[in-house]
Design an enzyme around this catalytic site. Structure first.
Site, mmCIF file in Angstrom:
data_model
loop_
_atom_site.group_PDB
_atom_site.id
_atom_site.type_symbol
_atom_site.label_atom_id
_atom_site.label_comp_id
_atom_site.label_asym_id
_atom_site.label_seq_id
_atom_site.Cartn_x
_atom_site.Cartn_y
_atom_site.Cartn_z
ATOM 1 N N GLY A 1 -0.831 1.928 6.721
ATOM 2 C CA GLY A 1 -0.705 0.871 5.728
ATOM 3 C C GLY A 1 -1.995 0.077 5.638
ATOM 4 N N ARG B 1 -6.272 -6.132 -6.688
ATOM 5 C CA ARG B 1 -6.254 -7.406 -5.962
ATOM 6 C C ARG B 1 -6.726 -8.543 -6.867
ATOM 7 N NH1 ARG B 1 -9.223 -5.084 -0.434
ATOM 8 N NH2 ARG B 1 -7.345 -4.183 0.526
ATOM 9 N N GLN C 1 11.338 -40.089 -5.056
ATOM 10 C CA GLN C 1 9.954 -39.932 -4.581
ATOM 11 C C GLN C 1 9.740 -38.561 -3.930
ATOM 12 O OE1 GLN C 1 9.007 -43.306 -2.102
ATOM 13 N NE2 GLN C 1 9.061 -44.735 -3.812
ATOM 14 N N GLY D 1 21.541 -25.757 -4.622
ATOM 15 C CA GLY D 1 22.328 -24.533 -4.514
ATOM 16 C C GLY D 1 22.179 -23.647 -5.737
ATOM 17 N N GLU E 1 -1.655 -4.307 -1.394
ATOM 18 C CA GLU E 1 -3.076 -4.504 -1.750
ATOM 19 C C GLU E 1 -3.787 -5.356 -0.705
ATOM 20 O OE1 GLU E 1 -3.272 -2.640 -4.119
ATOM 21 O OE2 GLU E 1 -1.714 -2.982 -5.623
ATOM 22 N N THR F 1 -2.617 -7.184 3.229
ATOM 23 C CA THR F 1 -1.753 -8.280 3.674
ATOM 24 C C THR F 1 -2.556 -9.579 3.822
ATOM 25 O OG1 THR F 1 -2.244 -7.788 5.977
ATOM 26 C CG2 THR F 1 -0.343 -6.650 5.019
ATOM 27 N N PHE G 1 -10.806 -6.392 13.105
ATOM 28 C CA PHE G 1 -9.635 -5.659 12.631
ATOM 29 C C PHE G 1 -8.828 -5.052 13.779
ATOM 30 C CE2 PHE G 1 -12.724 -5.412 9.090
ATOM 31 C CZ PHE G 1 -12.025 -6.220 8.202
HETATM 32 P P1 TGC Z 1 -14.330 0.851 6.527
HETATM 33 O O1 TGC Z 1 -13.464 1.952 6.995
HETATM 34 O O2 TGC Z 1 -15.408 0.452 7.423
HETATM 35 O O3 TGC Z 1 -15.009 1.113 5.096
HETATM 36 C C1 TGC Z 1 -14.832 2.268 4.458
HETATM 37 C C2 TGC Z 1 -15.771 2.258 3.276
HETATM 38 O O4 TGC Z 1 -15.159 1.487 2.240
HETATM 39 C C3 TGC Z 1 -16.042 0.433 1.862
HETATM 40 N N1 TGC Z 1 -15.217 -0.708 1.520
HETATM 41 C C4 TGC Z 1 -15.087 -1.136 0.269
HETATM 42 N N2 TGC Z 1 -15.656 -0.739 -0.878
HETATM 43 C C5 TGC Z 1 -15.309 -1.385 -1.986
HETATM 44 N N3 TGC Z 1 -14.450 -2.422 -1.998
HETATM 45 C C6 TGC Z 1 -13.861 -2.855 -0.866
HETATM 46 N N4 TGC Z 1 -12.998 -3.856 -0.908
HETATM 47 C C7 TGC Z 1 -14.180 -2.211 0.331
HETATM 48 N N5 TGC Z 1 -13.778 -2.350 1.616
HETATM 49 C C8 TGC Z 1 -14.421 -1.430 2.325
HETATM 50 C C9 TGC Z 1 -16.914 0.211 3.060
HETATM 51 O O5 TGC Z 1 -18.121 -0.392 2.685
HETATM 52 C C10 TGC Z 1 -17.127 1.635 3.537
HETATM 53 O O6 TGC Z 1 -18.052 2.242 2.658
HETATM 54 P P2 TGC Z 1 -19.041 3.393 3.226
HETATM 55 O O7 TGC Z 1 -19.937 3.722 2.081
HETATM 56 O O8 TGC Z 1 -19.779 2.770 4.378
HETATM 57 O O9 TGC Z 1 -18.176 4.537 3.633
HETATM 58 O O10 TGC Z 1 -13.352 -0.215 6.152
HETATM 59 P P3 TGC Z 1 -13.516 -1.722 6.426
HETATM 60 O O11 TGC Z 1 -13.747 -1.952 7.895
HETATM 61 O O12 TGC Z 1 -14.494 -2.322 5.477
HETATM 62 O O13 TGC Z 1 -12.068 -2.182 6.021
HETATM 63 C C11 TGC Z 1 -11.102 -2.484 6.961
HETATM 64 C C12 TGC Z 1 -9.960 -3.114 6.172
HETATM 65 C C13 TGC Z 1 -8.822 -3.438 7.128
HETATM 66 C C14 TGC Z 1 -10.464 -4.384 5.511
HETATM 67 C C15 TGC Z 1 -9.514 -2.089 5.108
HETATM 68 O O14 TGC Z 1 -9.058 -0.939 5.720
HETATM 69 C C16 TGC Z 1 -8.449 -2.641 4.188
HETATM 70 O O15 TGC Z 1 -8.727 -3.276 3.180
HETATM 71 N N6 TGC Z 1 -7.164 -2.367 4.512
HETATM 72 C C17 TGC Z 1 -6.061 -2.738 3.651
HETATM 73 C C18 TGC Z 1 -5.661 -1.550 2.849
HETATM 74 C C19 TGC Z 1 -4.714 -1.941 1.765
HETATM 75 O O16 TGC Z 1 -4.948 -2.872 1.005
HETATM 76 N N7 TGC Z 1 -3.647 -1.174 1.625
HETATM 77 C C20 TGC Z 1 -2.622 -1.427 0.655
HETATM 78 C C21 TGC Z 1 -2.705 -0.440 -0.471
HETATM 79 S S1 TGC Z 1 -1.488 -0.744 -1.637
HETATM 80 C C22 TGC Z 1 -0.817 0.801 -1.880
HETATM 81 O O17 TGC Z 1 -1.188 1.782 -1.371
HETATM 82 C C23 TGC Z 1 0.231 0.911 -2.855
HETATM 83 S S2 TGC Z 1 -0.556 1.087 -4.369
HETATM 84 C C24 TGC Z 1 0.203 -0.120 -5.255
HETATM 85 C C25 TGC Z 1 1.499 0.327 -5.783
HETATM 86 O O18 TGC Z 1 1.694 1.542 -5.944
HETATM 87 O O19 TGC Z 1 2.376 -0.539 -6.017
#
Ligand code: TGC
Length: 393
Positions: free
Chosen positions: A144, A250, A286, A347, A370, A372, A390
């Site tokens: 997730g 987002r 109030q 209610g 998108e 948490t 993380f």
């Molecule tokens: P990391 O693994 O180090 O980075 C991977 C690569 O991604 C790049 N990056 C981004 N690029 C653009 N926009 C962003 N916001 C980015 N975030 C990261 C990063 O630069 C790296 O690029 P490269 O070139 O070096 O390979 O990942 P991180 O350490 O930056 O991120 C960790 C974390 C926890 C922030 C990330 O994994 C995250 O955002 N997790 C949350 C995932 C999420 O939001 N999941 C929910 C998805 S919703 C869904 O699937 C349902 S779809 C909706 C629906 O159907 O209703």
């Protein structure tokens, strides 16, 4: 001048002055649609867990699908116009806004950003008209917040690919015509354009839900789904692909959450002015005024946050960690506002006759998908300190 109880109630700081006439016209068109088509029906859809599919063409005709994409049937609208539309839709219901977001910001956006010319021509125009519905498969039962740990795999096989795995919480998948599926390959994570009638693709709605009941979220099973070579999105490798799409979704949430908050506040204000207890409207208490004022403060601030992120996006300067600021703040404040509005309704607030608790329940999903609250907090923490927290080894 003596102010009546409602003169400043809807736009306390005259924020409308910050928008152009074109932007306000987009907002007002969507507001009218919500008033006419969503408000009268949403309680019934929510009660019966029905996604109103008949609205898809109407929303397409309003230009809402792929609204801020250019070419291939996209609306070419600005980020601020798109945001205002999302705010109005979510004043109706988060589930309806989610459909537009999944279709435009996730599925269409993935093809528009990373697809081949053929893929764009094949899918985007008919997705913009609502003739085809798309979904976006990233999350998995065991992946997730950490999509890097996804287990879905795509392997080359002869002149094509074979996809195997499972996805979870995928919006609209059971009625989608096409799925964007992200999968691990020998070349890193890649995106695939998967027609949902391909053998081995199954989408099953997740039921019953206590949130987003007027929307559909599904489990997807990919059982050796065989795809041609050109099913892969050629324009990206790695997680930055799906993350770039998540940025779009987002961003829309930043605005949408304020729509749900505003609708809850306005519902509570109307009720407080009409409802009498102890011989007086409860708006004269109030403690009630304190609640209403706190709502106005946070809605006005939240719209300013949304507008600033929108102006940055239109200038091509919006950074992912700034999107996290908006999503974290505005959804968190919106939930608090909806819950506070429910308390004013007493209610009666726990029935579907009134919107605040429905909005609050929906926002539990919005605060979770998108990214948490915790993920966005840590994205901001990393941006401030330079240290990623993380967790995990
Ligand atoms: P990391 O693994 O180090 O980075 C991977 C690569 O991604 C790049 N990056 C981004 N690029 C653009 N926009 C962003 N916001 C980015 N975030 C990261 C990063 O630069 C790296 O690029 P490269 O070139 O070096 O390979 O990942 P991180 O350490 O930056 O991120 C960790 C974390 C926890 C922030 C990330 O994994 C995250 O955002 N997790 C949350 C995932 C999420 O939001 N999941 C929910 C998805 S919703 C869904 O699937 C349902 S779809 C909706 C629906 O159907 O209703």
């Amino acid at each position: 001048m003596e102010l009546g109880p409602t003169e400043l109630s809807h736009d306390y700081l005259d924020l409308d002055d910050l928008f152009t006439p074109d932007e306000l016209a987009v907002r007002d068109r969507v507001r009218t649609f919500v008033d006419e088509r969503i408000r009268p029906n949403i309680a019934g859809w929510y009660a019966t867990a029905t996604f109103p599919r008949e609205l898809v063409k109407e929303m397409a005709d309003l230009g809402l699908l792929g609204m801020h994409l250019s070419g291939y049937g996209g609306g070419g609208r600005s980020a601020v116009e798109y945001g205002l539309a999302m705010m109005e839709l979510e004043a109706g219901d988060s589930g309806i806004r989610t459909f537009v977001s999944v279709q435009g910001s996730l599925a269409m956006s993935a093809i528009a950003k990373f697809g081949s010319e053929e893929q764009k021509q094949q899918w985007l125009p008919r997705m913009a008209t609502g003739d085809l519905i798309g979904c976006f498969g990233l999350t998995e039962p065991s992946a997730g917040s950490d999509p890097a740990s996804m287990a879905t795999r795509a392997v080359r096989d002869g002149d094509g690919w074979v996809l195997t795995g499972t996805k979870r919480w995928i919006g609209l998948a059971s009625i989608a015509d096409v799925a964007i599926i992200w999968a691990g390959t020998d070349e890193g994570i890649r995106g695939f354009v998967v027609p949902t009638d391909t053998d081995g693709f199954t989408a099953t709605p997740i039921e019953p839900k206590l949130s987003m009941r007027a929307s559909i979220q599904c489990d997807i099973t990919l059982d050796a789904v065989r795809l041609p070579t050109d099913a892969v999105l050629p324009g990206v490798r790695g997680l930055k692909g799906p993350f770039a799409c998540l940025n779009e979704a987002r961003y829309g949430i930043i605005w949408g959450a304020m729509g749900a908050a505003r609708d809850s506040y306005e519902t509570a204000l109307r009720y407080a002015l009409e409802r009498r207890q102890f011989g007086t409207p409860i708006a004269s208490f109030q403690l009630t005024q304190q609640k209403l004022v706190d709502m106005v403060l946070e809605i006005q601030k939240g719209v300013l946050v949304a507008l600033q992120t929108g102006r940055l996006k239109d200038a091509g300067k919006l950074r992912p960690e700034q999107i996290s600021f908006g999503k974290l703040n505005n959804v968190r404040e919106a939930i608090a506002i909806c819950r506070s509005a429910r308390t004013i309704l007493g209610g009666n607030g726990i029935t579907l006759e009134h919107s605040p608790l429905r909005h609050a329940d929906n926002l539990e999903s919005v605060r979770t998908y998108e990214g948490t609250d915790e993920v966005h907090t840590l994205i901001m923490g990393r941006a401030i300190t330079g240290i990623a927290a993380f967790g995990g080894a």
